[in-house]
Write an enzyme that holds these catalytic residues in place. Structure first.
Site: not given
Ligand SMILES: NC(=O)c1ccc[n+]([C@@H]2O[C@H](COP(=O)([O-])OP(=O)(O)OC[C@H]3O[C@@H](n4cnc5c(N)ncnc54)[C@H](O)[C@@H]3O)[C@@H](O)[C@H]2O)c1
Length: 312
Positions: A16-18, A20, A22, A146, A171
């Protein structure tokens, strides 16, 4: 502000590096000298994030690679690429996640989307990368949970929400599963004498794309409860610089410990400097954690013994 210690010579993989937390994690790791694999679902978005980070750190070593955590074949292909390279992995940051599609969606393998992409995909990824992690001198696996884990329950009789889907409860289950996975990996590492540190973090309440409308989640507009939260919510929020800190602390601090869980320290644990967070009791039961681990091995078809043949 947490200062990431020197990461020169360390090789990290961040999912998820692209966007937020990440992207912020990659930025700070790269700024401290780590070489980072930016694991992203959409290469173009990853390249855009890479360009932004390079504008700040022109000498950064950033490698954008595709992974879809909602597709076990993609996870296998991603891991195979790294295994073919053979470079020991010092740090795996399981950061990527999705939140609360309003209707039940499924992964390529037919798992409920949140359980599949927030937990089963990262589980399979971690196990597939274990040989590379264990070939590094002091490897870590930092997993993003979370605050929602506090409200989670593992529904062993209906893990995939086939009987009455509830977006927020699903979630919460997936994020509790992340925490249980992190604890169980720490326990396995201790049991087998591995020098691998597994720990977890949560970012408090951080403004990112996670809460936005997104056609990919079948969410043309925000769910009603989110609109309420946005308008009337007295809770404090923070930006990604702050929100990524517990995860960065778990991933890099010399003071971080195996099996620990970190989060913000102020105002309901939603903002503020990093401290040890109180893990929900449900995440601390060794028997239940083992049961979840075994369920994940069955569902993903990826097992610890396959990865580490000499283990046990
Ligand atoms: N923002 C918050 O307040 C908050 C609170 C608690 C936990 N979290 C957790 O923080 C993590 C990061 O979220 P964020 O807030 O930065 O949101 P974000 O939406 O900006 O980032 C999520 C990232 O995960 C990636 N992703 C989603 N599904 C994927 C898939 N199938 N394969 C590969 N990548 C995928 C997205 O592309 C994106 O880059 C998530 O695990 C989330 O559950 C966030």
């Amino acid at each position: 502000m947490y200062v990431v210690p020197d990461q020169t010579g360390r090789y990290a993989v961040v999912t998820g590096a692209n966007s937020g937390t990440g992207k912020e994690t990659v930025r700070r790791l790269a700024g401290a000298g780590a070489r980072v694999v930016m694991a992203v679902r959409t290469i173009a978005k990853g390249e855009q994030a890479r360009a932004e980070i390079l504008a700040q750190y022109p000498d950064a070593h950033l490698d954008v690679r595709r992974i879809d955590l909602a597709d076990l074949a993609s996870v296998e292909e991603f891991a195979a690429g790294l295994i073919a390279d053979g470079t020991p992995i010092d740090l795996l940051v399981n950061n990527a996640g999705v939140m609360a599609p309003p209707t039940r969606m499924t992964t390529a393998d037919g798992f409920e989307l949140q359980f599949g992409s927030n937990f089963l995909g990262p589980f399979a990824l971690t196990l597939r990368l274990l040989p590379l992690l264990l070939s590094a001198p002091a490897p870590r696996v930092a997993t993003m949970s979370s605050g929602a884990a506090n409200f989670g329950r593992i529904r062993f009789d209906d893990l995939q929400w086939e009987q009455g889907y509830r977006p927020a409860a699903s979630y919460a289950q997936s994020k509790l599963a992340d925490l249980m996975f992190s604890h169980q990996l720490a326990a396995i590492a201790a049991d087998r004498g591995w020098n691998l540190m597994s720990n977890a973090a949560h970012p408090g309440y951080t403004v990112t794309n996670l809460q936005s409308a997104g056609a990919s989640l079948g969410r043309e507009k925000l769910p009603w409860w989110h609109t309420l939260v946005e308008h009337f919510n007295p809770l404090p929020k923070q930006g990604v610089e702050q929100g990524a800190e517990p995860l960065l602390f778990a991933a890099t601090s010399r003071e971080a410990a195996a099996g620990a869980y970190y989060g913000p320290s102020k105002r309901l644990g939603l903002v503020g400097p990093t401290k040890l967070a109180k893990a929900p009791r449900r995440s601390l039961d060794a028997q239940t954690n083992t049961r979840l681990w075994e369920a994940a091995e069955r569902l993903t078809g990826v097992s610890l013994l396959d990865r580490i043949p000499s283990a046990g």
